[in-house]
Design an enzyme around this catalytic site. Structure first.
Site, mmCIF file in Angstrom:
data_model
loop_
_atom_site.group_PDB
_atom_site.id
_atom_site.type_symbol
_atom_site.label_atom_id
_atom_site.label_comp_id
_atom_site.label_asym_id
_atom_site.label_seq_id
_atom_site.Cartn_x
_atom_site.Cartn_y
_atom_site.Cartn_z
ATOM 1 N N GLY A 251 1.339 -0.652 4.149
ATOM 2 C CA GLY A 251 0.368 -0.721 5.237
ATOM 3 C C GLY A 251 -1.028 -1.028 4.752
ATOM 4 O O GLY A 251 -1.905 -1.369 5.540
ATOM 5 N N SER B 264 -1.452 -3.397 2.459
ATOM 6 C CA SER B 264 -1.413 -4.800 2.054
ATOM 7 C C SER B 264 -2.513 -5.616 2.713
ATOM 8 O O SER B 264 -2.813 -5.432 3.898
ATOM 9 C CB SER B 264 -0.061 -5.409 2.423
ATOM 10 O OG SER B 264 0.971 -4.883 1.627
ATOM 11 N N GLY B 265 -3.112 -6.495 1.921
ATOM 12 C CA GLY B 265 -4.167 -7.356 2.442
ATOM 13 C C GLY B 265 -5.538 -6.714 2.461
ATOM 14 O O GLY B 265 -6.541 -7.391 2.643
ATOM 15 N N ASP C 251 -1.094 -14.763 -3.745
ATOM 16 C CA ASP C 251 -0.901 -13.955 -2.534
ATOM 17 C C ASP C 251 -2.228 -13.802 -1.799
ATOM 18 O O ASP C 251 -2.853 -12.742 -1.802
ATOM 19 C CB ASP C 251 -0.332 -12.588 -2.932
ATOM 20 C CG ASP C 251 0.129 -11.770 -1.740
ATOM 21 O OD1 ASP C 251 0.181 -12.328 -0.629
ATOM 22 O OD2 ASP C 251 0.443 -10.586 -1.918
ATOM 23 N N HIS D 196 1.447 -12.463 1.901
ATOM 24 C CA HIS D 196 2.717 -11.817 2.259
ATOM 25 C C HIS D 196 2.623 -11.044 3.574
ATOM 26 O O HIS D 196 3.644 -10.603 4.104
ATOM 27 C CB HIS D 196 3.213 -10.908 1.128
ATOM 28 C CG HIS D 196 2.525 -9.583 1.034
ATOM 29 N ND1 HIS D 196 1.463 -9.331 0.184
ATOM 30 C CD2 HIS D 196 2.752 -8.420 1.690
ATOM 31 C CE1 HIS D 196 1.084 -8.080 0.319
ATOM 32 N NE2 HIS D 196 1.840 -7.503 1.220
#
Length: 468
Positions: A192, A194-195, A123, A76
């Site tokens: 922020g 994310s990942g 994801d 995402h």
């Protein structure tokens, strides 16, 4: 592998001695939301994924360096309209020329082919850097857990990132390929982050990346009974038995076919891949063919055994199967494992979902990828595949057809690679060996990829290994 932009990076990194061991140990009392600043460079595999807008680079997501040229992040986080760079060795994002930090451009982005933005399934994405980075005290690779590893309830982990400082639980939205952590209303990841990685310490003291920050509650970053949901990395370690069969020309080695490790000194491949005039080697534990990755091996070949009924002038006759004996047995690791074969005589049902993996061309007469690809193919049963509008009498009962949708297929360079199907117990079995496709093109409608059916040759495989 044709017609797909995929994530097939699941064999990239195992927990080797060179990963998950920071030069500057972290303060394991710190947190993200409700937490404190991390000790500089104590999580040296953490990266900042940044996009360019109006001449300025802006942080959007975190990620994990898992080889010197690959980053693991969330699907995402990726927007195909944006230009990205990766900042490595960073502690303070406001300092552009921070000591020990580097910036790398992006070569290719691989998003999982089953990524579903509506339900946030699968994801996960891999970013290939424009060029390998030099590892240092401030830039190191993170460890990846073994395939299928599940953490017990209340196992302590640490999420890191530069995110914001701001129905019970998740019910059916959470799937087995996800991992939940937090939910106490005090500590969580936030926008922020994310990942970014979920770091958990193994028994040997090294840190493993078990999760990728995927999503949280719309009610707030630290909502009670809404733990942060991570993509579970160990759910994507599926293709660690894939090998590259390579031949020597002058002083260089070239990929020619794929194969499957079926014992610690035997590789299963296609008979048409073998030439008695060539010198071969087998490369194992490899994701990127151009990179000498940690944990990968190149092993000489001591013997080639082609099925005695194979006729190179009549591929449609079948028996396109061979075994390659390695010059020395390999040690099995998290990156190199043997595949499971199905019981003799097993026949897959029509539309049974399988995955083909390999380094074959990305389109008819197109370029070959550097990174291992995978594609989802549905089995086409013999009754359908042998119809005149499909393959007709060319297909035999000792073969398996899969694909034929005109979109995804194997292609040149995928010969010998496995067709992987998941059994009811969750284990992956090699049901096919890529044999041939249509001369009209790699993804021609109603011309599915044709595989040698492994379950028809179990006795032959066992006999060859026992006698040699």
């Amino acid at each position: 592998m044709l017609g797909i932009t995929v994530l097939a990076a699941t064999i990239i990194v195992a927990c080797a001695s060179s990963c998950g061991d920071p030069t500057f140990p972290p303060n394991v009392a710190t947190r993200v939301v409700g937490g404190d600043d991390a000790i500089p460079h104590s999580w040296p595999w953490q990266i900042s994924l940044q996009y360019l807008r109006d001449g300025t680079w802006r942080h959007t997501c975190g990620g994990t360096l898992i080889t010197n040229s690959h980053v693991l992040t969330a699907a995402h986080c990726i927007n195909k309209t944006l230009t990205y760079r990766v900042a490595l060795g960073k502690n303070d994002l406001t300092v552009e020329n921070e000591e020990g930090s580097v910036y790398s451009g992006v070569d290719t982005i691989y998003v999982h082919e089953k990524w579903n933005p509506l339900f946030v399934w699968n994801d996960i994405a891999i970013i290939k850097l424009a060029e390998p980075v030099e590892l240092s005290d401030t830039i190191k690779v993170g460890c990846i857990p073994e395939e299928g590893a599940l953490l017990p309830q209340n196992y302590p982990c640490y999420v890191t990132g530069w995110g914001g400082l701001l129905l019970d639980y998740w019910f059916i939205k959470v799937r087995k390929t996800m991992l939940c952590a937090g939910g106490d209303g005090v500590i969580s990841a936030c926008n922020g982050d994310s990942g970014g990685p979920l770091n958990c310490q193994a028994e040997d003291g090294s840190w493993q990346v078990h999760g990728i920050v995927s999503f949280g509650s719309p009610k707030g970053c630290n909502t009670v009974k809404k733990p942060v949901v991570f993509t579970r990395v160990s759910a994507y370690n599926e293709w660690i038995n894939e090998v590259s069969l390579q031949y020597q020309s002058f002083s260089s080695w070239y990929h020619t076919c794929g194969g499957t490790l079926v014992a610690n000194n035997w590789v299963l491949t296609a008979a048409h891949c073998i030439s008695s005039t060539k010198t071969y080697r087998v490369v194992l534990g490899r994701h990127s063919l151009s990179t000498s990755e940690s944990g990968s091996l190149a092993v000489k070949v001591s013997k080639l055994v082609v099925h005695e009924k194979w006729n190179s002038n009549n591929v449609a006759n079948g028996y396109d199967i061979a075994l390659v004996k390695l010059a020395s047995p390999v040690t099995l690791t998290s990156k190199i494992q043997t595949a499971c074969l199905p019981p003799a005589g097993t026949i897959l049902a029509n539309n049974y979902p399988c995955y083909v993996t390999g380094w074959g061309r990305l389109q008819t007469n197109g370029a070959s990828p550097d990174v291992l690809q995978q594609g989802r193919l549905l089995v086409v049963d013999y009754a359908t595949c042998s119809k005149s509008a499909w393959w007709g009498s060319t297909v035999k009962t000792s073969m398996v057809c899969a694909g034929g949708d005109g979109v995804t297929s194997s292609c040149n360079g995928d010969s010998g690679v496995p067709l992987n199907g998941q059994a009811s117990n969750g284990r992956w079995q090699v049901h096919g060996i890529v044999s041939f496709g249509s001369s009209l093109g790699c993804n021609y409608p109603r011309k599915p990829s044709v595989f040698t059916r492994v379950s028809a040759f179990i006795d032959w495989i066992n006999t060859v290994i026992e006698r040699n």
